[in-house]
Design a protein around this motif. Structure first.
Motif, short mmCIF file in Angstrom:
data_model
loop_
_atom_site.label_atom_id
_atom_site.label_comp_id
_atom_site.label_asym_id
_atom_site.label_seq_id
_atom_site.Cartn_x
_atom_site.Cartn_y
_atom_site.Cartn_z
N GLU A 56 38.73 56.37 35.46
CA GLU A 56 38.30 57.70 35.05
C GLU A 56 37.31 58.20 36.08
O GLU A 56 36.43 57.46 36.52
CB GLU A 56 37.65 57.67 33.67
N GLY A 57 37.47 59.47 36.48
CA GLY A 57 36.57 60.03 37.47
C GLY A 57 36.76 61.53 37.61
O GLY A 57 37.32 62.18 36.71
N GLU A 58 36.28 62.07 38.74
CA GLU A 58 36.37 63.51 39.00
C GLU A 58 36.89 63.76 40.40
O GLU A 58 36.67 62.97 41.31
CB GLU A 58 34.99 64.15 38.88
N HIS A 63 36.94 68.49 38.27
CA HIS A 63 37.92 68.25 37.20
C HIS A 63 38.02 66.76 36.89
O HIS A 63 38.00 65.93 37.80
CB HIS A 63 39.31 68.76 37.62
N ASP A 64 38.12 66.44 35.61
CA ASP A 64 38.28 65.05 35.19
C ASP A 64 39.67 64.56 35.56
O ASP A 64 40.65 65.29 35.44
CB ASP A 64 38.10 64.91 33.68
N MET A 79 48.86 59.71 36.05
CA MET A 79 47.77 60.40 36.76
C MET A 79 47.65 61.75 36.11
O MET A 79 48.60 62.54 36.12
CB MET A 79 48.12 60.54 38.24
N GLU A 80 46.52 62.01 35.48
CA GLU A 80 46.35 63.24 34.72
C GLU A 80 45.02 63.92 35.08
O GLU A 80 43.98 63.27 35.12
CB GLU A 80 46.36 62.90 33.22
N ARG A 81 45.09 65.22 35.34
CA ARG A 81 43.88 66.01 35.62
C ARG A 81 43.64 66.96 34.47
O ARG A 81 44.56 67.59 33.97
CB ARG A 81 44.06 66.83 36.91
N ASP A 82 42.39 67.07 34.07
CA ASP A 82 42.02 68.01 32.99
C ASP A 82 41.33 69.22 33.57
O ASP A 82 40.64 69.20 34.53
CB ASP A 82 41.07 67.33 32.00
#
Length: 82
Positions: A56-58, A63-64, A79-82
């Motif tokens: 988990e990171g930015e 963006h997370d 791989m997911e970006r929020d």
């Protein structure tokens, strides 16, 4: 005496758990995260029962990002970006 090699071979052929030494190491997973745009890592955790690294990171824009890596093969599962 001759039974032990047969039992070991049978265990490996049935897909029993492999030793932790076979897992991709944390430094490799860290490098993968940075190569894919994560600039700040908040957490890296190995889930041994599932055989998955979770990162988990930015990214550079704040963006997370969540990344999951197969601990045996090193293949990115998610791989997911929020």
């Amino acid at each position: 005496m001759r039974l032990m090699p047969i039992v070991l071979a049978l265990g490996f052929s049935l897909g029993f758990a492999t030793p932790a030494a076979a897992y991709v190491d944390i430094e490799t997973v860290r490098a993968m995260a940075f190569d894919r745009g994560i600039v700040r890592i908040d957490e890296i955790e190995l889930h041994r029962k599932r055989g998955v690294w979770e990162v988990e990171g930015e990214d550079a824009y704040g963006h997370d990002i969540e990344m999951k890596v197969d601990a045996l093969t090193g293949r990115i599962i998610k791989m997911e970006r929020d």
